[in-house]
Scaffold this active site. Sequence first.
Site, mmCIF file in Angstrom:
data_model
loop_
_atom_site.group_PDB
_atom_site.id
_atom_site.type_symbol
_atom_site.label_atom_id
_atom_site.label_comp_id
_atom_site.label_asym_id
_atom_site.label_seq_id
_atom_site.Cartn_x
_atom_site.Cartn_y
_atom_site.Cartn_z
ATOM 1 N N ALA A 7 -4.733 5.659 -9.117
ATOM 2 C CA ALA A 7 -4.278 4.930 -7.618
ATOM 3 C C ALA A 7 -5.204 5.066 -6.583
ATOM 4 C CB ALA A 7 -2.889 5.717 -7.058
ATOM 5 N N GLN A 8 -5.809 6.247 -6.520
ATOM 6 C CA GLN A 8 -6.795 6.548 -5.360
ATOM 7 C C GLN A 8 -7.893 5.695 -5.277
ATOM 8 O OE1 GLN A 8 -6.767 8.184 -2.218
ATOM 9 N NE2 GLN A 8 -4.540 8.555 -2.448
ATOM 10 N N PHE B 275 -1.770 -0.979 -6.759
ATOM 11 C CA PHE B 275 -2.546 -0.425 -5.524
ATOM 12 C C PHE B 275 -3.346 -1.335 -4.704
ATOM 13 C CE2 PHE B 275 -0.494 2.985 -7.888
ATOM 14 C CZ PHE B 275 0.571 3.550 -6.840
ATOM 15 N N VAL C 126 -1.603 -15.436 -14.114
ATOM 16 C CA VAL C 126 -2.676 -16.099 -14.394
ATOM 17 C C VAL C 126 -3.552 -16.115 -15.765
ATOM 18 C CG1 VAL C 126 -5.251 -16.032 -13.586
ATOM 19 C CG2 VAL C 126 -3.486 -15.605 -11.981
ATOM 20 N N GLY D 137 -2.937 -9.855 -8.463
ATOM 21 C CA GLY D 137 -2.291 -8.576 -8.882
ATOM 22 C C GLY D 137 -1.999 -7.844 -7.642
ATOM 23 N N GLU E 271 3.515 14.744 -18.118
ATOM 24 C CA GLU E 271 4.922 14.669 -17.179
ATOM 25 C C GLU E 271 5.915 13.994 -18.265
ATOM 26 O OE1 GLU E 271 3.121 12.301 -14.090
ATOM 27 O OE2 GLU E 271 2.309 14.187 -13.224
ATOM 28 N N ASP F 132 -8.357 -0.710 -11.150
ATOM 29 C CA ASP F 132 -8.739 -0.223 -12.531
ATOM 30 C C ASP F 132 -9.437 -1.288 -13.341
ATOM 31 O OD1 ASP F 132 -6.940 1.933 -12.321
ATOM 32 O OD2 ASP F 132 -5.507 1.208 -13.602
#
Lengths: 427, 427
Positions: free
Chosen positions: B322-323, B18, B83, B15, B174, B305
């Site tokens: 993301a963080q 991020f 994969v 992967g 958003e 995640d």
Amino acid sequence: MNIPKSSFPRIIIIGGGFAGIALAKKLSKQEVQVVLLDKHNYHTFQPLLYQVSTGGLEPDSIAYPIRKVLGDFPNFFFRLADVSEINTEKNKVISNIGELKYDYLVVASGSKTNYFGNTSIEANSMEMKTVPQSLNLRSLILENFEEALLTSDLNERIALMNFVIVGAGPTGVELAGALAEIKKGILPKDYPDLDTRLAQINLIQSGDKILKEMSPQASQKAEDFLEKLGVHVWKNVRVTGYDGKTVTTNSELTFDAATVVWAAGVKGAAIKGLDSDQFVSRGNRIMVNEFNQVKGLNNVFAVGDVAQMETESTPHGHPMMAQPAIQQGRLLGDNLLRMLENKPMKPFVYNDKGSMATVGRNKAVVDLPNFKFQGVFAWFVWMFVHLFFLIGFRNRMVVFINWVYNYIRFDREARLIIRPYKKNIKP
Amino acid sequence: MNIPKSSFPRIIIIGGGFAGIALAKKLSKQEVQVVLLDKHNYHTFQPLLYQVSTGGLEPDSIAYPIRKVLGDFPNFFFRLADVSEINTEKNKVISNIGELKYDYLVVASGSKTNYFGNTSIEANSMEMKTVPQSLNLRSLILENFEEALLTSDLNERIALMNFVIVGAGPTGVELAGALAEIKKGILPKDYPDLDTRLAQINLIQSGDKILKEMSPQASQKAEDFLEKLGVHVWKNVRVTGYDGKTVTTNSELTFDAATVVWAAGVKGAAIKGLDSDQFVSRGNRIMVNEFNQVKGLNNVFAVGDVAQMETESTPHGHPMMAQPAIQQGRLLGDNLLRMLENKPMKPFVYNDKGSMATVGRNKAVVDLPNFKFQGVFAWFVWMFVHLFFLIGFRNRMVVFINWVYNYIRFDREARLIIRPYKKNIKP
């Protein structure tokens, strides 16, 4: 097709390319109802499609929403429609979203790839006339590099890294140059575990001259540029077939290649009802008089690539390029308004502003009517002219930023396989 | 998979999100061989996908070629691979391009949409986790406007202009805000012959609070912003089904809508071999200890995640954002190097830098650990932070130009139907 009735005469324009858009703009704010039909909801700046294919530009920056060009004028209507037939007796067009009557019809449907009846090439090679086709080519090029990493069969790897471009007009030359720059600048960095030397770019031309519409100087210099970049230019070779593995030619020469781009011919995209021998010439272009009026039809016109206006200086019609299309579109706009005011129309006279092609970084050729030049300055002129003709301020800015970045960094960042492409999806 | 043998230990990362990219960067120039596998050849900046869907940005500017991130390091290998299975006994991964043995494995496969077993919603609604999905949503929105023009059935037209977004997390909020701005700024200009008032944006939240991970102030203010923009916010409503025509809920409320976006849940993208109850928690996330090490396996790790690290302060793992992914990826890079030097690893401590969401022009909400603010300044902070975390200088420039342009012109020019999308292609 539910377009409101209007007291103004209705002009239907088929196609939002250079000619259709130029015409539509001329008709804005006039006492006419304009209905523009196109298969896409955007105008495509075709001269830069090769940069989309080679990861130098994103598709959105060379396309422009048609509705935005026309949006502000109350008598303008756009419909996303694929026109299948024109009935000139009943004055109507027939499309996938229904029928619509016209008072005046302008066919600006452009051109499509001409395979000259060769079905093996049509089934297995790539073309580059639309944004989706260019993105497919981008995906295929990158997928082939990825696949070349996986195979342990050297011949297969060589074929996966072999690019054959058929046709050395501006599209073929520009694509070959861009691929050569990818080989030089991107491949060694991105694929350090591939032997870059295996990547071959072959440009095949049936005649004895590349860029045959341009001056001998331009043609020769472009060939020098291509050779400097490592492109193999094959002249006087005609491709006869491609079965998905091997390109055959009229000589003993063959090429085993996984990527073949056909840029060796276009034909007019004449539409059923106007595509019989009565209307079209060789090359499937609709015959028009000097007012772009279709032979024998008072209220039907054709402009741009699809129109063949035979004059003394252009016995085979005008070149199938942006400039004649824009100029014809503009003049026809004026002429339609003159016609409605019962004034005489003005005949079309092509103002040949010259032609140009770019081979790569600092390498372009420009033929102006009185001045021919090649090299760095030509390259800047090429960029300036293309930025100027691009529609939309945002597009110009984004393309400019990309070019500056690519120039400084010897890079092309849009090398993304957004949608995988398998050639065999084609019938 | 032909990766050359190396005297260095081989670390496979599954992967290039991020977490995977942050980890790979940390391992550059170290005495390890790194093999990164991803289904795409690009990293996707997921927080801005909603702007691709709504025509504000081109996909290429929020994606970045993975090979370019890693290109310069001789011990780095990227393979475009899907994969399918991990065999932790034989220390190998199995993919569509073959098998590969690892010394260390890091699963950074991210998350996927969670439909909670609801097959009607899965079959008929749109998701927005990848670039192709976002482009499909863009096409569908624009196609529905085009279709709304054609129908003479008022109910059908209303359904074609009705947008239902399920889930009022940052993505849902958003997207709803962006659609409201399209209704206000683009629709009247582009579709003057459509009754703009018919366009409805419905945002549905099962709980009693939108942006539920954020502060009450942020949540309330975001709701005010949405209402000011004309978005209908439905709280305490749970969507129970969508047959392609009508959204049903746990109350009497129903919505006839042609566009339904499911943003109401994600789950870990655990991979076969690590997806049994032994390894995953509720939400299909792989259970890891404080070193991101998979329970019971010394040489297998999970980050981002897909990893569930249960601590006292995070009983359900860290937020799927993301963080935490970036921070875990970075720390794991250090920890792997420590492990190879037989030094003790450092436990992960999440540094919560806060969270933010934007509703529209001049309208955003920001929660910093010690400071919460909303409105114009928050909006500028939101833009600055997103530009900062975007990978690549060119991407930042292009996104910045687009934002400035969109801000000045109240516009979003990338409203192109590049590939038509038909929902029913889905199984």
